[in-house]
Scaffold this active site. Structure first.
Site, PDB file in Angstrom:
ATOM      1  N   THR A 127       0.837  -1.211   0.000  1.00 29.20           N
ATOM      2  CA  THR A 127       0.000   0.000   0.000  1.00 29.20           C
ATOM      3  C   THR A 127       0.865   1.252   0.000  1.00 29.20           C
ATOM      4  O   THR A 127       2.017   1.213   0.462  1.00 29.20           O
ATOM      5  CB  THR A 127      -0.917   0.007   1.242  1.00 29.20           C
ATOM      6  OG1 THR A 127      -1.504   1.300   1.396  1.00 29.20           O
ATOM      7  CG2 THR A 127      -0.165  -0.323   2.521  1.00 29.20           C
ATOM      8  N   ASP A 128       0.301   2.354  -0.496  1.00 28.81           N
ATOM      9  CA  ASP A 128       1.050   3.625  -0.454  1.00 28.81           C
ATOM     10  C   ASP A 128       1.294   4.081   0.981  1.00 28.81           C
ATOM     11  O   ASP A 128       2.173   4.905   1.243  1.00 28.81           O
ATOM     12  CB  ASP A 128       0.335   4.726  -1.265  1.00 28.81           C
ATOM     13  CG  ASP A 128      -1.037   5.127  -0.735  1.00 28.81           C
ATOM     14  OD1 ASP A 128      -1.521   4.503   0.226  1.00 28.81           O
ATOM     15  OD2 ASP A 128      -1.631   6.070  -1.299  1.00 28.81           O
ATOM     16  N   GLU A 129       0.503   3.537   1.928  1.00 25.85           N
ATOM     17  CA  GLU A 129       0.658   3.972   3.329  1.00 25.85           C
ATOM     18  C   GLU A 129       2.013   3.606   3.914  1.00 25.85           C
ATOM     19  O   GLU A 129       2.404   4.153   4.945  1.00 25.85           O
ATOM     20  CB  GLU A 129      -0.438   3.356   4.209  1.00 25.85           C
ATOM     21  CG  GLU A 129      -1.805   3.881   3.903  1.00 25.85           C
ATOM     22  CD  GLU A 129      -2.754   3.800   5.090  1.00 25.85           C
ATOM     23  OE1 GLU A 129      -2.291   3.640   6.235  1.00 25.85           O
ATOM     24  OE2 GLU A 129      -3.956   3.911   4.850  1.00 25.85           O
ATOM     25  N   TYR A 151      -1.443  -0.530  11.173  1.00 22.49           N
ATOM     26  CA  TYR A 151      -1.787  -1.161   9.896  1.00 22.49           C
ATOM     27  C   TYR A 151      -0.644  -0.980   8.896  1.00 22.49           C
ATOM     28  O   TYR A 151      -0.134  -1.956   8.331  1.00 22.49           O
ATOM     29  CB  TYR A 151      -3.091  -0.568   9.324  1.00 22.49           C
ATOM     30  CG  TYR A 151      -3.245  -0.802   7.831  1.00 22.49           C
ATOM     31  CD1 TYR A 151      -3.507  -2.085   7.337  1.00 22.49           C
ATOM     32  CD2 TYR A 151      -3.095   0.240   6.912  1.00 22.49           C
ATOM     33  CE1 TYR A 151      -3.622  -2.312   5.963  1.00 22.49           C
ATOM     34  CE2 TYR A 151      -3.210   0.016   5.550  1.00 22.49           C
ATOM     35  CZ  TYR A 151      -3.474  -1.256   5.080  1.00 22.49           C
ATOM     36  OH  TYR A 151      -3.573  -1.483   3.726  1.00 22.49           O
ATOM     37  N   LYS A 155       1.898  -3.720   7.171  1.00 19.97           N
ATOM     38  CA  LYS A 155       1.999  -3.879   5.708  1.00 19.97           C
ATOM     39  C   LYS A 155       3.453  -3.662   5.251  1.00 19.97           C
ATOM     40  O   LYS A 155       3.935  -4.346   4.338  1.00 19.97           O
ATOM     41  CB  LYS A 155       1.080  -2.889   4.988  1.00 19.97           C
ATOM     42  CG  LYS A 155      -0.405  -3.155   5.137  1.00 19.97           C
ATOM     43  CD  LYS A 155      -0.864  -4.468   4.523  1.00 19.97           C
ATOM     44  CE  LYS A 155      -0.777  -4.488   3.008  1.00 19.97           C
ATOM     45  NZ  LYS A 155      -1.331  -5.742   2.451  1.00 19.97           N
TER      46      LYS A 155
HETATM   47  P1  NAD Z   1     -10.764  -5.892   2.815  1.00 16.94           P
HETATM   48  O1  NAD Z   1     -10.640  -5.640   4.264  1.00 16.94           O
HETATM   49  O2  NAD Z   1     -11.976  -5.419   2.093  1.00 16.94           O
HETATM   50  O3  NAD Z   1     -10.639  -7.462   2.527  1.00 16.94           O
HETATM   51  C1  NAD Z   1      -9.716  -8.271   3.178  1.00 16.94           C
HETATM   52  C2  NAD Z   1     -10.072  -9.722   2.882  1.00 16.94           C
HETATM   53  O4  NAD Z   1      -9.080 -10.563   3.475  1.00 16.94           O
HETATM   54  C3  NAD Z   1     -11.424 -10.172   3.469  1.00 16.94           C
HETATM   55  O5  NAD Z   1     -12.116 -10.951   2.530  1.00 16.94           O
HETATM   56  C4  NAD Z   1     -11.027 -10.992   4.685  1.00 16.94           C
HETATM   57  O6  NAD Z   1     -11.981 -11.996   5.017  1.00 16.94           O
HETATM   58  C5  NAD Z   1      -9.722 -11.596   4.199  1.00 16.94           C
HETATM   59  N1  NAD Z   1      -8.838 -11.986   5.304  1.00 16.94           N
HETATM   60  C6  NAD Z   1      -8.503 -11.271   6.413  1.00 16.94           C
HETATM   61  N2  NAD Z   1      -7.674 -11.979   7.203  1.00 16.94           N
HETATM   62  C7  NAD Z   1      -7.461 -13.166   6.573  1.00 16.94           C
HETATM   63  C8  NAD Z   1      -6.684 -14.303   6.874  1.00 16.94           C
HETATM   64  N3  NAD Z   1      -5.950 -14.369   7.987  1.00 16.94           N
HETATM   65  N4  NAD Z   1      -6.693 -15.346   6.009  1.00 16.94           N
HETATM   66  C9  NAD Z   1      -7.442 -15.311   4.883  1.00 16.94           C
HETATM   67  N5  NAD Z   1      -8.206 -14.238   4.544  1.00 16.94           N
HETATM   68  C10 NAD Z   1      -8.210 -13.189   5.379  1.00 16.94           C
HETATM   69  O7  NAD Z   1      -9.434  -5.283   2.165  1.00 16.94           O
HETATM   70  P2  NAD Z   1      -9.236  -4.513   0.772  1.00 16.94           P
HETATM   71  O8  NAD Z   1      -9.566  -3.081   0.952  1.00 16.94           O
HETATM   72  O9  NAD Z   1      -9.878  -5.291  -0.310  1.00 16.94           O
HETATM   73  O10 NAD Z   1      -7.648  -4.616   0.635  1.00 16.94           O
HETATM   74  C11 NAD Z   1      -7.062  -5.765   0.028  1.00 16.94           C
HETATM   75  C12 NAD Z   1      -5.559  -5.612   0.059  1.00 16.94           C
HETATM   76  O11 NAD Z   1      -5.172  -4.432  -0.629  1.00 16.94           O
HETATM   77  C13 NAD Z   1      -4.982  -5.472   1.473  1.00 16.94           C
HETATM   78  O12 NAD Z   1      -3.777  -6.192   1.517  1.00 16.94           O
HETATM   79  C14 NAD Z   1      -4.733  -3.988   1.630  1.00 16.94           C
HETATM   80  O13 NAD Z   1      -3.669  -3.747   2.521  1.00 16.94           O
HETATM   81  C15 NAD Z   1      -4.369  -3.608   0.200  1.00 16.94           C
HETATM   82  N6  NAD Z   1      -4.678  -2.229  -0.215  1.00 16.94           N
HETATM   83  C16 NAD Z   1      -5.927  -1.727  -0.042  1.00 16.94           C
HETATM   84  C17 NAD Z   1      -6.208  -0.447  -0.517  1.00 16.94           C
HETATM   85  C18 NAD Z   1      -7.578   0.146  -0.372  1.00 16.94           C
HETATM   86  O14 NAD Z   1      -7.764   1.325  -0.689  1.00 16.94           O
HETATM   87  N7  NAD Z   1      -8.580  -0.592   0.067  1.00 16.94           N
HETATM   88  C19 NAD Z   1      -5.212   0.308  -1.153  1.00 16.94           C
HETATM   89  C20 NAD Z   1      -3.924  -0.248  -1.287  1.00 16.94           C
HETATM   90  C21 NAD Z   1      -3.671  -1.516  -0.840  1.00 16.94           C
HETATM   91  O1  DAU Z   2      -3.919   4.514   0.948  1.00 16.63           O
HETATM   92  C1  DAU Z   2      -4.243   3.166   0.848  1.00 16.63           C
HETATM   93  C2  DAU Z   2      -5.032   2.756   2.065  1.00 16.63           C
HETATM   94  O2  DAU Z   2      -6.318   3.369   1.926  1.00 16.63           O
HETATM   95  C3  DAU Z   2      -5.175   1.250   2.214  1.00 16.63           C
HETATM   96  O3  DAU Z   2      -3.914   0.686   2.406  1.00 16.63           O
HETATM   97  C4  DAU Z   2      -6.097   0.913   3.397  1.00 16.63           C
HETATM   98  O4  DAU Z   2      -6.318  -0.486   3.463  1.00 16.63           O
HETATM   99  C5  DAU Z   2      -7.433   1.603   3.179  1.00 16.63           C
HETATM  100  O5  DAU Z   2      -8.270   1.380   4.290  1.00 16.63           O
HETATM  101  C6  DAU Z   2      -7.229   3.100   2.971  1.00 16.63           C
HETATM  102  O6  DAU Z   2      -6.763   3.735   4.201  1.00 16.63           O
HETATM  103  P1  DAU Z   2      -7.280   5.180   4.637  1.00 16.63           P
HETATM  104  O7  DAU Z   2      -7.091   5.317   6.082  1.00 16.63           O
HETATM  105  O8  DAU Z   2      -6.729   6.235   3.758  1.00 16.63           O
HETATM  106  O9  DAU Z   2      -8.856   5.002   4.250  1.00 16.63           O
HETATM  107  P2  DAU Z   2     -10.176   5.392   5.036  1.00 16.63           P
HETATM  108  O10 DAU Z   2     -11.314   5.170   4.089  1.00 16.63           O
HETATM  109  O11 DAU Z   2     -10.266   4.765   6.371  1.00 16.63           O
HETATM  110  O12 DAU Z   2     -10.005   6.948   5.254  1.00 16.63           O
HETATM  111  C7  DAU Z   2      -9.800   7.844   4.165  1.00 16.63           C
HETATM  112  C8  DAU Z   2      -9.633   9.231   4.735  1.00 16.63           C
HETATM  113  O13 DAU Z   2     -10.876   9.651   5.295  1.00 16.63           O
HETATM  114  C9  DAU Z   2      -8.624   9.313   5.856  1.00 16.63           C
HETATM  115  O14 DAU Z   2      -7.955  10.570   5.779  1.00 16.63           O
HETATM  116  C10 DAU Z   2      -9.480   9.261   7.119  1.00 16.63           C
HETATM  117  C11 DAU Z   2     -10.748   9.943   6.685  1.00 16.63           C
HETATM  118  N1  DAU Z   2     -11.997   9.463   7.338  1.00 16.63           N
HETATM  119  C12 DAU Z   2     -12.249   8.128   7.315  1.00 16.63           C
HETATM  120  C13 DAU Z   2     -13.384   7.621   7.903  1.00 16.63           C
HETATM  121  C14 DAU Z   2     -13.669   6.139   7.897  1.00 16.63           C
HETATM  122  C15 DAU Z   2     -12.869  10.355   7.911  1.00 16.63           C
HETATM  123  O15 DAU Z   2     -12.665  11.593   7.905  1.00 16.63           O
HETATM  124  N2  DAU Z   2     -14.003   9.868   8.501  1.00 16.63           N
HETATM  125  C16 DAU Z   2     -14.292   8.516   8.532  1.00 16.63           C
HETATM  126  O16 DAU Z   2     -15.337   8.133   9.115  1.00 16.63           O
END
Ligand code: NAD
Ligand code: DAU
Length: 337
Positions: A127-129, A151, A155
């Site tokens: 992730t970019d984080e 988190y 990662k």
């Molecule tokens: P999500 O939370 O929606 O889904 C996670 C999935 O993993 C779920 O289906 C959950 O049941 C499964 N899981 C959790 N623990 C597990 C385990 N121990 N064994 C098997 N399965 C398990 O997550 P997402 O938003 O789809 O993110 C997917 C991946 O992409 C993650 O690795 C996250 O770090 C990365 N990522 C997410 C974002 C974003 O914006 N959502 C951006 C960049 C990277």
């Molecule tokens: O940047 C990639 C990441 O993006 C992924 O690696 C993570 O898995 C994914 O959850 C996401 O993380 P963020 O923390 O950026 O996403 P989130 O949707 O939780 O929050 C986005 C922004 O909005 C952040 O600045 C926090 C803010 N926020 C979030 C929530 C849930 C609020 O202001 N209010 C809220 O209720």
């Protein structure tokens, strides 16, 4: 030649979009999905493949060596894409244990099995984080990692562990670092689906701090295309940033949502800030652009399509917005105004 994909976390947001993306391709022999079905995993996302012989769902944990080994033995995957993770920053601040376990130890278990059995590509979805926050400019793949919450630190651990398996054992690892995804099937605890569904219910939208934190938004289908692109065109041992090129303040996204739904700005509530809240994420994606990948979705249209998807799929999100999460956020965030 047709390929077998081993997907982990395929019932989550990005994983299920990636499975849909793969199932549309003729050159995909089989998709094996290992998912623990945590609160974030929803088999309904992939229900249409229940009777499809190309799709195999296995309920289990990526930390479970036995199951992972069995999958390698039985299916002999060509590619593994590790999406499985605990993914929500707020939850990691409240209770980090599961993040360390799944995000780091789970990746280790998969890497060990890949080392033993061999495969063509191991894609670690990072992730970019992991870079931490940046006030101006954009992070390149070679910049140091400075994760700032449990988190992103877990990662970052998995990201570097995956690299070490390439450097040490020549496991053909590629690492991707994407920005914030948006699109269908995102659990309604994350900013966009939470705010869309709250607004639909005329409930407050809790904006953290001053609402001016910046995220770069990437449409999930563009992310899926990028992963496939990296599998085909990327070099092993390399890291690739994947960004959407749409940097916006949270308050701007919030206004877009309210405007599209025809709801008033009075629904916005400024609440206590997230602890250690990263101010801005920004990626330099020249490395992937030079190989030929670019996002195709235009933010202004894709965000409207996303909002409309949640509007049209109340049956999907309503059951998810029950007790557990609401209780969690009520106790963690007090309203400021
Ligand atoms: P999500 O939370 O929606 O889904 C996670 C999935 O993993 C779920 O289906 C959950 O049941 C499964 N899981 C959790 N623990 C597990 C385990 N121990 N064994 C098997 N399965 C398990 O997550 P997402 O938003 O789809 O993110 C997917 C991946 O992409 C993650 O690795 C996250 O770090 C990365 N990522 C997410 C974002 C974003 O914006 N959502 C951006 C960049 C990277
Ligand atoms: O940047 C990639 C990441 O993006 C992924 O690696 C993570 O898995 C994914 O959850 C996401 O993380 P963020 O923390 O950026 O996403 P989130 O949707 O939780 O929050 C986005 C922004 O909005 C952040 O600045 C926090 C803010 N926020 C979030 C929530 C849930 C609020 O202001 N209010 C809220 O209720």
């Amino acid at each position: 030649m047709k390929k077998t994909y081993f997907i982990t976390g395929g019932c989550g947001f990005i994983g299920s979009n990636f499975v849909h993306y793969l199932m549309e391709q003729e050159l995909v022999e089989r998709v094996v999905n290992l998912d623990k079905l945590t609160y974030a995993g929803n088999p309904a996302n992939l229900k249409q493949y229940d009777n499809d012989r190309r799709y195999h769902f296995i309920h289990g944990d990526i930390c479970d060596k036995k199951i992972v080994e069995q999958i390698f033995d039985q299916y002999k995957p060509d590619y593994l894409v590790n999406f499985a993770a605990e993914s929500h920053v707020d939850r990691s601040i409240g209770k980090p244990e599961d993040f360390i376990q799944t995000d780091i130890f789970g990746a280790f278990t998969l890497l060990e099995a890949a080392r033993k059995h061999g495969l063509e590509r191991f894609i670690q979805i990072s992730t970019d984080e992991v870079y931490g926050s940046i006030v101006s400019g954009s992070f390149r793949e070679t910049d140091p990692l400075m994760p700032r919450n449990p988190y992103s630190a877990s990662k970052a651990g998995a990201d570097r562990l995956a690299y070490s398996y390439y450097a040490t054992y020549k496991v053909p690892v590629i690492i991707t670092r994407a920005s914030n995804n948006y699109g269908p099937y995102q659990y309604p605890e994350k900013l966009i689906p939470l705010f869309v569904t709250n607004a639909m219910e005329d409930k407050p939208l809790p904006l953290y701090g001053d609402g001016k934190n910046v995220r770069d938004w990437l449409y999930v289908e563009d992310h899926c295309r990028a992963i496939q692109f990296v599998i085909e065109k990327g070099a092993v041992g390399e890291v690739y940033n994947i960004g959407g090129g749409n940097e916006l303040m949270n308050v701007e996204i919030t206004r877009t949502i309210l405007e599209h739904l025809g709801k008033p700005e009075s629904l916005i509530r400024y609440v206590d800030d997230r602890l250690g809240h990263d101010r801005r994420y920004s990626l330099n994606c020249e490395k992937l652009n030079k190989l030929g990948w670019r996002p195709v979705h235009v933010f202004e249209q894709a965000i409207k399509d996303t909002i409309d998807w949640y509007r049209e799929h109340e049956d999907w999100w309503r059951p998810l917005k029950t007790g557990e999460y609401l209780e969690y956020y009520k106790t963690h965030y007090k309203t400021l105004s």
